[in-house]
Write a protein that holds these residues in place. Structure first.
Motif, PDB file in Angstrom:
ATOM      1  N   UNK A 172       0.773  -1.334  -0.275  1.00  0.00           N
ATOM      2  CA  UNK A 172       0.001   0.051   0.010  1.00  0.00           C
ATOM      3  C   UNK A 172       1.245   1.136   0.307  1.00  0.00           C
ATOM      4  N   UNK A 173       0.519   2.401  -0.282  1.00  0.00           N
ATOM      5  CA  UNK A 173       0.700   3.791  -0.864  1.00  0.00           C
ATOM      6  C   UNK A 173       0.119   5.096   0.339  1.00  0.00           C
ATOM      7  N   UNK A 174       0.962   5.250   1.239  1.00  0.00           N
ATOM      8  CA  UNK A 174       0.455   5.834   2.388  1.00  0.00           C
ATOM      9  C   UNK A 174       0.503   7.639   1.838  1.00  0.00           C
ATOM     10  N   UNK A 175      -0.750   8.148   1.964  1.00  0.00           N
ATOM     11  CA  UNK A 175      -0.709   9.405   2.472  1.00  0.00           C
ATOM     12  C   UNK A 175       0.695  10.704   2.574  1.00  0.00           C
ATOM     13  N   UNK A 176       0.231   9.912   3.644  1.00  0.00           N
ATOM     14  CA  UNK A 176       1.890  10.717   4.209  1.00  0.00           C
ATOM     15  C   UNK A 176       3.120  10.665   3.756  1.00  0.00           C
ATOM     16  N   UNK A 177       3.999  11.488   4.366  1.00  0.00           N
ATOM     17  CA  UNK A 177       5.545  11.430   3.326  1.00  0.00           C
ATOM     18  C   UNK A 177       6.177  10.958   4.403  1.00  0.00           C
ATOM     19  N   UNK A 178       6.793  10.613   3.935  1.00  0.00           N
ATOM     20  CA  UNK A 178       8.471   9.715   4.886  1.00  0.00           C
ATOM     21  C   UNK A 178       9.878  10.140   4.554  1.00  0.00           C
ATOM     22  N   UNK A 179      10.999  10.052   5.283  1.00  0.00           N
ATOM     23  CA  UNK A 179      11.807  10.112   4.591  1.00  0.00           C
ATOM     24  C   UNK A 179      13.307   9.932   5.739  1.00  0.00           C
ATOM     25  N   UNK A 180      14.011   8.864   5.533  1.00  0.00           N
ATOM     26  CA  UNK A 180      15.152   8.548   6.472  1.00  0.00           C
ATOM     27  C   UNK A 180      16.137   9.184   6.341  1.00  0.00           C
ATOM     28  N   UNK A 181      16.830   9.572   7.133  1.00  0.00           N
ATOM     29  CA  UNK A 181      17.896  10.789   7.618  1.00  0.00           C
ATOM     30  C   UNK A 181      18.990   9.718   8.370  1.00  0.00           C
ATOM     31  N   UNK A 182      20.321   9.183   7.881  1.00  0.00           N
ATOM     32  CA  UNK A 182      21.497   8.961   8.480  1.00  0.00           C
ATOM     33  C   UNK A 182      22.999   9.570   8.517  1.00  0.00           C
ATOM     34  N   UNK A 183      23.535   9.156   9.342  1.00  0.00           N
ATOM     35  CA  UNK A 183      24.625   9.875   9.464  1.00  0.00           C
ATOM     36  C   UNK A 183      25.944   8.149   8.091  1.00  0.00           C
ATOM     37  N   UNK A 184      25.132   7.604   7.517  1.00  0.00           N
ATOM     38  CA  UNK A 184      26.072   6.554   6.057  1.00  0.00           C
ATOM     39  C   UNK A 184      24.486   6.534   5.591  1.00  0.00           C
ATOM     40  N   UNK A 185      24.565   5.882   4.378  1.00  0.00           N
ATOM     41  CA  UNK A 185      23.286   5.234   3.483  1.00  0.00           C
ATOM     42  C   UNK A 185      23.583   3.893   4.033  1.00  0.00           C
ATOM     43  N   UNK A 186      23.044   3.503   5.411  1.00  0.00           N
ATOM     44  CA  UNK A 186      22.844   2.643   5.102  1.00  0.00           C
ATOM     45  C   UNK A 186      21.318   2.370   5.025  1.00  0.00           C
ATOM     46  N   UNK A 187      20.873   0.917   4.728  1.00  0.00           N
ATOM     47  CA  UNK A 187      20.058   0.234   4.402  1.00  0.00           C
ATOM     48  C   UNK A 187      18.912  -0.247   5.817  1.00  0.00           C
ATOM     49  N   UNK A 232      19.043   8.799   3.569  1.00  0.00           N
ATOM     50  CA  UNK A 232      19.958   9.624   2.728  1.00  0.00           C
ATOM     51  C   UNK A 232      20.939  10.467   3.536  1.00  0.00           C
ATOM     52  N   UNK A 233      21.779  10.750   3.542  1.00  0.00           N
ATOM     53  CA  UNK A 233      22.916  11.454   4.677  1.00  0.00           C
ATOM     54  C   UNK A 233      21.949  12.891   5.162  1.00  0.00           C
ATOM     55  N   UNK A 234      22.370  13.078   6.434  1.00  0.00           N
ATOM     56  CA  UNK A 234      21.830  14.378   7.248  1.00  0.00           C
ATOM     57  C   UNK A 234      21.723  15.411   6.240  1.00  0.00           C
ATOM     58  N   UNK A 235      21.363  16.040   6.453  1.00  0.00           N
ATOM     59  CA  UNK A 235      21.701  17.723   5.293  1.00  0.00           C
ATOM     60  C   UNK A 235      22.039  18.810   7.051  1.00  0.00           C
ATOM     61  N   UNK A 236      22.465  19.941   6.444  1.00  0.00           N
ATOM     62  CA  UNK A 236      23.190  20.937   7.364  1.00  0.00           C
ATOM     63  C   UNK A 236      21.712  20.831   8.724  1.00  0.00           C
ATOM     64  N   UNK A 237      20.523  21.298   7.818  1.00  0.00           N
ATOM     65  CA  UNK A 237      19.761  21.245   8.777  1.00  0.00           C
ATOM     66  C   UNK A 237      19.373  20.267   9.854  1.00  0.00           C
ATOM     67  N   UNK A 238      19.146  19.006   9.178  1.00  0.00           N
ATOM     68  CA  UNK A 238      19.577  17.633  10.843  1.00  0.00           C
ATOM     69  C   UNK A 238      20.554  17.853  11.301  1.00  0.00           C
ATOM     70  N   UNK A 239      21.795  18.271  10.965  1.00  0.00           N
ATOM     71  CA  UNK A 239      22.400  17.742  11.860  1.00  0.00           C
ATOM     72  C   UNK A 239      22.793  19.128  12.874  1.00  0.00           C
ATOM     73  N   UNK A 240      22.111  20.369  12.011  1.00  0.00           N
ATOM     74  CA  UNK A 240      21.872  21.086  13.618  1.00  0.00           C
ATOM     75  C   UNK A 240      20.862  20.743  14.164  1.00  0.00           C
ATOM     76  N   UNK A 241      19.871  19.652  13.842  1.00  0.00           N
ATOM     77  CA  UNK A 241      18.536  19.716  15.183  1.00  0.00           C
ATOM     78  C   UNK A 241      18.953  19.046  16.023  1.00  0.00           C
ATOM     79  N   UNK A 242      19.792  17.708  14.694  1.00  0.00           N
ATOM     80  CA  UNK A 242      20.398  16.641  15.863  1.00  0.00           C
ATOM     81  C   UNK A 242      20.998  17.496  17.132  1.00  0.00           C
TER      82      UNK A 242
END
Ligand SMILES: O=C(O)CCC(=O)C(=O)O
Ligand SMILES: [Fe+2]
Length: 200
Positions: free
Chosen positions: A56-71, A82-92
């Motif tokens: 099934x495909x949800x209406x909600x959107x999602x995204x996974x980010x991390x320190x490396x491209x792990x599966x 995906x690799x952390x963006x600058x903003x995600x590093x700041x928030x982290x």
């Protein structure tokens, strides 16, 4: 209000877990700034899940980010982070300081309106560090969030304000389910970030 103070942190669960509501940790300007940045710059995708053997495909959107491209495997579908963006590093960094814990990945959810929510579940994927803290930052529309004890069925509700932080710790995931109920009262988007520790 005293932002960044730890005076008002409360465990909202009566037993069998620790879930601390820290209240608003980002002022309006910062919360609006990050909301806009994330809305535009995150690699949002409709979520795919296998439910009763059907994709099934949800209406909600999602995204996974991390320190490396792990599966990782989430709702029985395997994807690559995906690799952390600058903003995600700041928030982290802000959230690590506020919660006194560390994280190496982040799951983002985009709910376009109150029609979209998330059903009862606990965050117990195999790749997650056992009993690791999960820190949930809310941006955009304010929404109600509910916990239900797996045995007694006791319910606890909390309002997740814009810019607020909720940290689920210890045996919360073992004993409690949580959900984001759909609501007719909200017609604007909300972005939620859950910082987690995955064992790669
Ligand atoms: O949107 C939320 O507040 C919670 C999301 C959630 O529970 C999850 O991503 O596992
Ligand atoms: Fe969750």
């Amino acid at each position: 209000m005293d932002l960044f103070s730890s005076d008002n942190i409360t465990n909202i669960l009566p037993f069998d877990g620790v879930t601390n509501y820290h209240g608003v940790i980002l002022d309006k300007e910062k919360a609006d700034f990050y909301y806009q940045q994330l809305l535009e710059n995150i690699n949002w995708k409709n979520d795919e899940a296998i439910i009763f053997g059907k994709k099934i495909i949800t209406k909600r959107k999602v995204a996974w980010y991390g320190e490396s491209e792990y599966s990782y495997t989430y709702s029985k579908v395997t994807k690559t982070a995906n690799i952390f963006t600058k903003e995600l590093v700041e928030l982290k960094e802000i959230i690590e300081k506020e919660s006194g814990e560390t994280y190496n990945s982040c799951l983002l959810n985009l709910y376009h309106s109150g029609d979209e929510g998330m059903a009862y579940h606990s965050d117990g994927e195999k790749m997650l560090k056992k009993n690791g803290a999960i820190a949930s930052l809310s941006l955009g529309a304010e929404r109600k969030f509910s916990f239900k004890h797996k045995e007694s069925k006791q319910r606890i509700d909390v309002i997740l304000e814009r810019g607020s932080l909720l940290v689920m710790k210890k045996d919360t995931q073992t004993n409690w389910l949580h959900r984001l109920p759909p609501t007719k009262k909200v017609n604007s988007p909300r972005i939620n970030l859950t910082f987690r520790t995955v064992e790669i």
